[in-house]
Each structure stands twice: as C-alpha cells, then as structure tokens.
Scaffold this motif. Structure first.
Motif, mmCIF file in Angstrom:
data_model
loop_
_atom_site.group_PDB
_atom_site.id
_atom_site.type_symbol
_atom_site.label_atom_id
_atom_site.label_comp_id
_atom_site.label_asym_id
_atom_site.label_seq_id
_atom_site.Cartn_x
_atom_site.Cartn_y
_atom_site.Cartn_z
ATOM 1 N N ARG A 297 -3.165 18.037 -35.458
ATOM 2 C CA ARG A 297 -2.289 19.165 -35.152
ATOM 3 C C ARG A 297 -1.081 18.733 -34.319
ATOM 4 O O ARG A 297 -0.006 19.332 -34.404
ATOM 5 C CB ARG A 297 -3.078 20.248 -34.409
ATOM 6 N N THR A 298 -1.239 17.683 -33.510
ATOM 7 C CA THR A 298 -0.129 17.239 -32.647
ATOM 8 C C THR A 298 1.078 16.780 -33.456
ATOM 9 O O THR A 298 2.210 16.824 -32.959
ATOM 10 C CB THR A 298 -0.606 16.095 -31.744
ATOM 11 N N PHE A 300 2.362 18.234 -36.005
ATOM 12 C CA PHE A 300 3.183 19.399 -36.339
ATOM 13 C C PHE A 300 3.802 20.039 -35.093
ATOM 14 O O PHE A 300 4.670 20.904 -35.227
ATOM 15 C CB PHE A 300 2.331 20.445 -37.066
ATOM 16 N N MET A 301 3.345 19.644 -33.913
ATOM 17 C CA MET A 301 3.824 20.254 -32.674
ATOM 18 C C MET A 301 4.790 19.349 -31.914
ATOM 19 O O MET A 301 5.024 19.567 -30.726
ATOM 20 C CB MET A 301 2.626 20.607 -31.770
ATOM 21 N N GLN A 302 5.331 18.318 -32.569
ATOM 22 C CA GLN A 302 6.275 17.447 -31.895
ATOM 23 C C GLN A 302 7.545 18.214 -31.553
ATOM 24 O O GLN A 302 7.957 19.123 -32.274
ATOM 25 C CB GLN A 302 6.612 16.253 -32.785
ATOM 26 N N LYS A 303 8.139 17.828 -30.457
ATOM 27 C CA LYS A 303 9.307 18.543 -29.946
ATOM 28 C C LYS A 303 10.447 18.516 -30.960
ATOM 29 O O LYS A 303 10.860 17.465 -31.441
ATOM 30 C CB LYS A 303 9.767 17.904 -28.635
ATOM 31 N N GLU A 306 8.778 21.624 -34.926
ATOM 32 C CA GLU A 306 7.831 22.685 -35.276
ATOM 33 C C GLU A 306 8.316 23.512 -36.455
ATOM 34 O O GLU A 306 7.564 23.766 -37.410
ATOM 35 C CB GLU A 306 7.579 23.603 -34.067
ATOM 36 N N LYS A 307 9.574 23.938 -36.427
ATOM 37 C CA LYS A 307 10.105 24.800 -37.491
ATOM 38 C C LYS A 307 10.191 24.057 -38.819
ATOM 39 O O LYS A 307 9.848 24.613 -39.879
ATOM 40 C CB LYS A 307 11.479 25.327 -37.079
ATOM 41 N N ARG A 310 6.705 23.522 -40.382
ATOM 42 C CA ARG A 310 5.858 24.711 -40.532
ATOM 43 C C ARG A 310 5.291 24.870 -41.944
ATOM 44 O O ARG A 310 4.088 25.137 -42.113
ATOM 45 C CB ARG A 310 6.650 25.968 -40.141
ATOM 46 N N PHE A 313 2.504 22.500 -42.326
ATOM 47 C CA PHE A 313 1.354 22.869 -41.506
ATOM 48 C C PHE A 313 0.476 23.884 -42.239
ATOM 49 O O PHE A 313 -0.758 23.759 -42.279
ATOM 50 C CB PHE A 313 1.823 23.442 -40.169
#
Length: 487
Positions: A297-298, A300-303, A306-307, A310, A313
């Motif tokens: 999951r990390t 897809f959550m990189q600074k 995210e958009k 998405r 994800f």
C-alpha cells in the motif's frame, strides 16, 4: 523583460541594493568563460557545470538578453549569428540598447570556439521551446544537428547530448517523431564511430522512445540487443534505458526481468523527476500484478503520487480480492486513463490473474466445492459457466497456482492440505534475491567512487587541500541540481 532591463529603464540610486544583483546577461557571460576554459583545458566537467548552471537561468531567458549574448559570443557577420538571430523575435531598439549597454566595454571573442557556437544553439532552442514556438524550434534543432555532424571534439559531447534530446523533443511536441528516425540512426552511427559514449547513450534512448511511441516493440528490441553497451555515463540516461527496457520486456511477457528493470529505474530516478517515477511505478505495479504479486500500500501513498496512482490502486484492490465484476467496473471507469498510459493491453491480460486469485482464495477457504459454486463465486458470465469453471480449475492445477484435484464425475474441486512453506526452497530464494540486491548496490557504489588524479604520486599542500575541499563542496551542492535538469 529581464530584471536588468527594468533596473536600467528606471533611474535608481547609486547605492541601491538591486544594482548589485548580477543580470542574466552577466551570468551567461560567466558561463561562456567557463565553457572557454573547459574547451582550452579539455576539462569536460567544466562544460557539464556550465550546462547545469544554464538550466538554472532557463526561466530568465528573454529575446533581448539572448540577442545581446549572441552579439557578445559570436563573430559579427558570421553565418551562425545571422541564423540564430533570425529565430528570435524582433524587439524595440531601446530594449536592445539597455541589455547591450553593460557589454559595451567587453570585446567579442576573436576566435569562435565550436563549444560556444553549439552552446548558443542550445540557448536559443531552450528559449523557443519555452515560448512554445515549436516550428522554429524544429528548424533551430535541425540546424544545430547538421552543424554537429561536422564537429568531432570530445568537449562537445555534453552539449551535443543535450541538443540531441531537444531535437527529438521538439519533433515529438509537433507529432513528427517518425520523420527523424533515420536521422537519429545516422547520428547514433556517427557517435559510435567517434567513440562518443554519452551521445550513444542519449541517441539509443531517443531511438527506443521513438519506436515505443509507435508501438514498434520488436524493432526496439532488435536495436537494443545489437547496440553496443558500456558503463553508464549519465544516471538520467541509464534510468531512461531501464524504463524502456522494462516496457519492452513487459510486452514480450518476460515479467521477472521487466519488474527488475522498472523497479531499478524508479529507485535510481531523482526525487524531483516525479512524472518519470510515476510512469515507472504504473508499469511496475501492473508487472507485479501479472506475476501474481500484490504491491504494498505504501507504493500508492508516496508523496505527490496518490492522485496519479489512484486508478491502479483500485485495480490492485480488485485483483487482490479476485472479484471479476469489480475488475470490470474499474477497467471501464478508468479506461481513458489506461489508454493514455498505453497500459490497456496489460489490463486485458490481468483478467486471467483476477480469476486465478479468486480461485486461489476459494481453494484455501473450501476443502471441497462444486464447480457450479466456483463459477458463481468467480462470476463467470458465460453460456456454460460450469464447463468454463472446470477448464479454469484444470489449467490452474496444471500451472501450480492451486494445490487441488478435480472430481469430474461429481463436478467437485477437492483442495489438498497446505504444506509448510519452510520445507520448500521459497525462503532460500527470497534470501538470495535480497543478498543479490545488496551486492549489486555495493558494486555500483564502488564503481561510482571518484578519486582526485595523482594522489599516489605527490602530497598536496594545505592550500591545495583547501582548494580541493572547496571544489568538492561546490560539486556536492550542484549534484542535486544535476538530477533535476534532465527530467
């Protein structure tokens, strides 16, 4: 209009703070002197630094400043000056006088260096691209490439590689990449004969990009396999090569090699190259899904990602659950995004993985289940769902995706008990991959070490040591900016 123009137009006090700020033209003259020094002393690192400093001034370039610099750097009445001046928009006379007033004392270079001439081409080309004058940029880049063909100097390699890149980029912006493919091949041949390794790296990547832009993966692989390979000279070009290699391997169904190349490209890319890293992550996510892995999951959550990540994800979530209906919904919802990213064909391949994941979950949950229930849980929308489920289960058993048997008489799938994974070779394989990764990173770090010349022959004095430490600090200061320039 640049800052120095505004200061000259308005009368400022002699002790004003703004009058002490160097103008853009002054910075360009300093860069020109740096290029001259690098050309005379054959030190390529000085020209590399000049190019790096130029990209810091890119947003400040204007037509008056460029005209004044061309008059300073090029010989009056020369063909290069006339050609480059024709690409710049005509400005008012008073604006030109303002910029040239500061350079009235200095005398233009009597003997024009090829490095300075090519540098002027690069400046004008950057200005035209930033001003979105793509047709003029195409003409300017073509003229610069024709001029480069007649020059064979190793001090030009850095400037030439940048011009090759913007030559291809200007044609890509107008959708005419196919026109220059033959010229790029000729340039790559010339760079190979001249032992211009940086030019070979750049041109090989431009050719691969050209082929992949038109989905010519077979031709791209033939070129890549036959092109000479050597130790990478540019981290940026090496990252691009790994990315293109990963895409080619993915299309050729070599997912393991593709995953390694894409992850390495994303890891080596500079933090500032966000767009490039996003593309690497998109392809790496799909390759890992095709291999039967579920990305963390990390990722897809990189600074800042995210958009952009998405859609992938949600796609990963559908594959992880093994829900074929949810997979269809996500694929239809983000169809335009996948088409833009040119990953639609990979999404179609994922359908089989979704079915296999769902089947694996069923085999873990049930020791025995009818094929009709398997078809219902997998949501197989077909005329003969039981027959389709039977063939899918049989193929999964043959491929080793699930550990089960088929009872054809009663139409059952009977799962076997799960064994101890530590009795297999899986842990050994996982440890081996980690150790190989650490060893490769260590070897690359050792190869990247730099040592000052002749340290074993003579001992440096305290003054030389201070000078060397100051140069190392300047180099460390600009190394971070170097990665940001090419992406």
């Amino acid at each position: 209009m640049t800052q120095d123009v505004e200061m000259k137009d308005h009368q400022t006090p002699p002790h004003s703070v703004t009058s002490a700020v160097p103008s853009t033209l002054h910075h360009l003259k300093e860069i020109a002197s740096l290029i001259e020094t690098g050309s005379y002393t054959k030190e390529v690192r000085r020209i590399v630094r000049a190019v790096r400093l130029t990209f810091g001034l890119r947003r400040k370039l204007t037509a008056p400043v460029l005209s004044a610099f061309l008059d300073f750097a090029l010989q009056p009445g020369s063909e290069a000056l006339a050609r480059l001046s024709s690409f710049l928009p005509k400005e008012d006379e008073h604006e030109m006088e303002v910029d040239t007033a500061t350079s009235a004392v200095q005398t233009p270079a009597k003997h024009l260096l090829p490095e300075l001439e090519i540098y002027c081409y690069l400046l004008v080309l950057l200005f035209l691209i930033d001003q979105k004058k793509y047709n003029e940029a195409k003409a300017c880049s073509s003229a610069s490439v024709n001029r480069l063909k007649s020059l064979n100097r190793r001090t030009l390699d850095v400037l030439a590689s940048r011009l090759y890149f913007y030559y291809s980029y200007s044609y890509e912006l107008t959708g005419d990449l196919a026109e220059i493919r033959g010229n790029l091949l000729a340039l790559h041949r010339i760079a190979t004969l001249r032992h211009d390794e940086l030019g070979q790296e750049t041109l090989l990547n431009l050719l691969l990009r050209n082929y992949l832009h038109y989905n010519l993966y077979d031709q791209a692989e033939k070129l890549r396999s036959k092109a000479p390979r050597f130790e990478a000279h540019s981290n940026q070009q090496f990252c691009r090569y790994l990315f293109y290699l990963g895409k080619i391997r993915t299309i050729q169904l070599e997912y393991t090699d593709a995953k390694e190349s894409l992850l390495q490209a994303a890891r080596k890319a500079p933090v500032a190259a966000r767009g490039f890293r996003i593309q690497c992550n998109k392809w790496a996510i799909l390759v890992r899904l095709l291999l039967g892995e579920i990305p963390e999951r990390t990722i897809f959550m990189q600074k800042g990602m995210e958009k952009a990540l998405r859609p992938y994800f949600e796609l990963t979530n559908a594959v992880r659950i093994g829900d074929l209906e949810l997979f269809r919904t996500v694929a239809e919802k983000f169809a335009s995004t996948f088409s833009t990213d040119k990953t639609h064909n990979l999404i179609v391949r994922l359908r089989h993985n979704v079915i296999r994941t769902g089947l694996r979950n069923i085999s873990i949950s049930y020791s025995r289940i009818s094929l009709a229930d398997v078809a219902e849980k997998l949501r197989l929308n077909s005329k003969t769902p039981v027959a389709d489920a039977e063939s899918i289960v049989a193929k999964a058993i043959r491929d080793g995706a699930i550990d089960a048997t088929l009872d054809h008489a009663n139409s059952w799938m009977i799962s076997k008990e799960t064994g101890d994974i530590y009795s297999t070779n899986e842990p050994q394989i996982a440890f081996h991959s980690r150790i190989a990764f650490c060893l490769n990173m260590h070897n690359e770090a050792v190869r990247a070490l730099r040592f000052p010349p002749n340290t074993h022959k003579e001992k440096e004095s305290a003054e030389k040591r201070r000078e060397r430490q100051q140069q190392e600090q300047e180099l460390a200061k600009h190394i971070a900016e170097e990665d940001d320039d090419d992406f």
